[in-house]
Design a protein around this motif. Structure first.
Motif, PDB file in Angstrom:
ATOM      1  N   GLY A 227      -4.243  47.964  26.729  1.00  0.00           N
ATOM      2  CA  GLY A 227      -4.650  49.304  26.330  1.00  0.00           C
ATOM      3  C   GLY A 227      -5.558  49.975  27.348  1.00  0.00           C
ATOM      4  N   ARG A 228      -6.167  49.174  28.216  1.00  0.00           N
ATOM      5  CA  ARG A 228      -7.090  49.709  29.208  1.00  0.00           C
ATOM      6  C   ARG A 228      -6.446  49.818  30.586  1.00  0.00           C
ATOM      7  NH1 ARG A 228     -11.796  50.513  27.885  1.00  0.00           N
ATOM      8  NH2 ARG A 228     -11.739  49.039  26.156  1.00  0.00           N
ATOM      9  N   ALA A 229      -5.464  48.961  30.886  1.00  0.00           N
ATOM     10  CA  ALA A 229      -4.937  48.878  32.249  1.00  0.00           C
ATOM     11  C   ALA A 229      -3.524  49.428  32.406  1.00  0.00           C
ATOM     12  CB  ALA A 229      -4.965  47.431  32.718  1.00  0.00           C
ATOM     13  N   LEU A 230      -2.822  49.696  31.319  1.00  0.00           N
ATOM     14  CA  LEU A 230      -1.445  50.175  31.435  1.00  0.00           C
ATOM     15  C   LEU A 230      -1.390  51.683  31.623  1.00  0.00           C
ATOM     16  CD1 LEU A 230       0.620  48.188  28.768  1.00  0.00           C
ATOM     17  CD2 LEU A 230       0.274  47.686  31.196  1.00  0.00           C
ATOM     18  N   ALA A 231      -0.281  52.134  32.210  1.00  0.00           N
ATOM     19  CA  ALA A 231       0.021  53.560  32.280  1.00  0.00           C
ATOM     20  C   ALA A 231       0.370  54.066  30.886  1.00  0.00           C
ATOM     21  CB  ALA A 231       1.187  53.797  33.227  1.00  0.00           C
ATOM     22  N   PRO A 232       0.213  55.359  30.621  1.00  0.00           N
ATOM     23  CA  PRO A 232       0.591  55.896  29.318  1.00  0.00           C
ATOM     24  C   PRO A 232       2.095  55.936  29.141  1.00  0.00           C
ATOM     25  CG  PRO A 232      -0.141  57.643  30.768  1.00  0.00           C
ATOM     26  CD  PRO A 232      -0.407  56.362  31.488  1.00  0.00           C
ATOM     27  N   ASP A 233       2.520  56.239  27.953  1.00  0.00           N
ATOM     28  CA  ASP A 233       3.939  56.330  27.597  1.00  0.00           C
ATOM     29  C   ASP A 233       4.655  57.293  28.537  1.00  0.00           C
ATOM     30  OD1 ASP A 233       6.416  56.543  26.442  1.00  0.00           O
ATOM     31  OD2 ASP A 233       5.709  57.215  24.487  1.00  0.00           O
ATOM     32  N   HIS A 245      -2.967  58.706  25.031  1.00  0.00           N
ATOM     33  CA  HIS A 245      -3.340  57.398  25.575  1.00  0.00           C
ATOM     34  C   HIS A 245      -4.852  57.219  25.566  1.00  0.00           C
ATOM     35  CE1 HIS A 245      -2.863  53.840  28.152  1.00  0.00           C
ATOM     36  NE2 HIS A 245      -3.827  54.318  28.930  1.00  0.00           N
ATOM     37  N   VAL A 246      -5.570  58.226  26.002  1.00  0.00           N
ATOM     38  CA  VAL A 246      -7.029  58.145  26.077  1.00  0.00           C
ATOM     39  C   VAL A 246      -7.634  57.997  24.683  1.00  0.00           C
ATOM     40  CG1 VAL A 246      -9.133  59.416  26.673  1.00  0.00           C
ATOM     41  CG2 VAL A 246      -7.187  59.379  28.257  1.00  0.00           C
ATOM     42  N   LEU A 247      -7.191  58.816  23.754  1.00  0.00           N
ATOM     43  CA  LEU A 247      -7.790  58.783  22.415  1.00  0.00           C
ATOM     44  C   LEU A 247      -7.432  57.516  21.658  1.00  0.00           C
ATOM     45  CD1 LEU A 247      -7.447  62.488  21.230  1.00  0.00           C
ATOM     46  CD2 LEU A 247      -9.399  61.345  22.286  1.00  0.00           C
ATOM     47  N   ASP A 248      -6.290  56.920  21.962  1.00  0.00           N
ATOM     48  CA  ASP A 248      -5.881  55.709  21.262  1.00  0.00           C
ATOM     49  C   ASP A 248      -6.301  54.430  21.983  1.00  0.00           C
ATOM     50  OD1 ASP A 248      -4.727  57.119  19.165  1.00  0.00           O
ATOM     51  OD2 ASP A 248      -2.812  57.312  20.209  1.00  0.00           O
ATOM     52  N   ALA A 249      -7.020  54.568  23.094  1.00  0.00           N
ATOM     53  CA  ALA A 249      -7.551  53.405  23.807  1.00  0.00           C
ATOM     54  C   ALA A 249      -8.873  52.972  23.179  1.00  0.00           C
ATOM     55  CB  ALA A 249      -7.763  53.730  25.282  1.00  0.00           C
TER      56      ALA A 249
END
Length: 469
Positions: A227-233, A245-249
């Motif tokens: 959740g911290r190191a992957l690219a977003p969808d 991605h940011v809000l769900d991290a």
């Protein structure tokens, strides 16, 4: 990693609490600022070692004294030190590639001289080949970071304390579609990024042994909390995908003015907004949260390309900076390279970088992978004429041509020059100040100030995991 946002040390400016809609609007507005690409920057991380005995640890007092001397220098770049004592120079946004090169080279020369007076040298390797992770900075944010990253295994400490990179910062791109459009550049970055990992892989060792990866550094990043190191969808438009991605991290930590920072487990930023506990988040908290996410490409108004290993020698850092800038900012090269890397999407599949087959092959095999070698050949071929069109100096173009001849044309990367950790103890091989050896395919051109490494040595079969993971 040192944040450059208000309240980074724990103090929290008085501000209104964020609501979910406001946070989404902020993220969509601040992370992809569009316009014609005009500026470029670079962040150079270096491991600091004894110049004559680079395999021996540097004592804390000696390092502190050297840091104090470097901090006194009148540098153009921002200077920070990472948790393990790595030095980072972050250039100011420059109006051209050559402006960035010239100001950074001047800063780096001053830093090298200052460290040299203390018998130390900045070493360009993606991962320290000898020392285990040892955190030297004792600040609340690093205490919290270590606690949070430890939950997903030891790779986090190794990343914090023993890794170094070349990070290239480029404008997000134009609002309109086309080779310089921000949507195209975002897509290009996640495919070309794997090519850059492979071409510049330079970290085959960790704690005295070979890991089975050309880029152990990239393998470490892939082992972090996804959740911290992957690219977003990748299936959604960039702004919407990044905001979600940011809000769900997960929140790494909640800063406070006194005492240790709280390290919640499993609390996403969205949930923090909704619950308001232990206190309502404000804009500065969102800004700080962004600095705790480590995808391979991070949008912060501009695009941070974060996947490139630190490079050997005084000129090594020039090549990834010049190549990336040329391939993204020259319209002709951008179109050519997009066509060259687009087929890589099939190999990448649906998994997010860096945990997909394409990025794994890049970190493990470098340019020994035939598909990545073919893509790199097309990319570097496009970079050279683009650099000339952009007004790059002959010296910069020679550095890129030398790298292309020595590595890309032969399906090799800098990691293939490194025989074993014991062989790295010759200080000339790490600092670029002396002896060189030609690669097995014959002599390569040598740019002024650059140094060839020891002969090529094939990697053994890989284990599938980084040594520390």
């Amino acid at each position: 990693m040192a944040p450059d946002i208000p309240g980074a040390t724990g103090s929290r400016p008085a501000a209104a609490p964020l609501d979910e809609t406001g946070a989404e609007d902020l993220l969509r507005g601040i992370c992809f600022k569009t316009g014609p690409p005009r500026t470029v920057g670079v962040e150079l991380e270096w491991l600091i070692h004894d110049r004559e005995h680079p395999d021996l640890p540097v004592g804390q007092e000696r390092l502190d004294s050297a840091v104090e001397a470097v901090r006194a220098l009148p540098l153009s770049a921002a200077l920070t030190f990472e948790p393990g004592g790595q030095l980072e120079l972050s250039s100011q946004p420059a109006g051209s590639l050559m402006e960035c090169v010239e100001t950074t080279a001047a800063d780096l020369a001053a830093v090298r001289a200052s460290l040299g007076a203390a018998g130390l040298a900045p070493v360009g390797l993606g991962v320290d080949p000898w020392q285990p992770p040892r955190r030297r900075l004792r600040e609340p944010r690093y205490e919290a970071m270590e606690a949070a990253l430890d939950r997903s295994g030891p790779a986090g400490r190794a990343m914090m304390c023993t890794s170094a990179s070349v990070q290239v910062c480029l404008d997000a791109g134009e609002e309109e579609p086309g080779p310089l459009g921000y949507g195209r550049r975002w897509q290009l970055a996640h495919l070309l990024g794997a090519v850059l990992v492979a071409a510049f892989a330079n970290s085959p060792f960790q704690q005295g042994r070979r890991t089975g990866w050309r880029s152990t550094r990239q393998a470490l990043w892939a082992e972090l909390d996804p959740g911290r190191a992957l690219a977003p969808d990748g299936g959604h438009a960039p702004r919407e995908a990044w905001a979600a991605h940011v809000l769900d991290a997960a929140v790494m930590c909640i800063r406070c003015e006194a005492g240790p920072w709280e390290v919640p487990e499993g609390l996403t930023f969205r949930e923090w907004i909704r619950t308001g506990a232990p206190r309502p988040p404000v804009r500065a908290d969102l800004d700080y949260h962004l600095t705790t996410l480590f995808p391979p490409i991070r949008p912060r108004g501009h695009l941070e390309l974060r996947m490139i290993d630190a490079q050997n020698g005084p000129d090594g850092w020039l090549v990834p900076l010049a190549v990336a800038t040329a391939l993204f900012d020259d319209p002709e090269a951008a179109e050519t390279v997009y066509r060259a890397v687009k087929p890589l999407a099939e190999t990448a599949g649906t998994a997010a970088p860096p945990r997909n087959p394409l990025w794994t092959a890049a970190a493990r095999d470098g340019l020994a992978d035939p598909e990545l070698r073919a893509a790199a050949t097309g990319c570097f071929s496009a970079a050279l004429p683009a650099l000339e069109r952009m007004g790059a100096s002959q010296a910069v173009r020679d550095c890129v041509a030398d790298f292309t001849d020595r590595y890309v044309a032969r399906g090799r990367c800098p990691a293939d020059d490194l025989t074993d950790p014991g062989g790295l103890t010759d200080p000339r091989l790490l600092t670029g100040t002396g002896a060189s050896a030609d690669p097995p395919d014959g002599p390569a051109r040598t740019a002024p100030g650059s140094v060839a490494g020891p002969p090529h040595s094939d990697l053994p079969p890989h284990s599938g995991k980084a040594a520390s993971a």
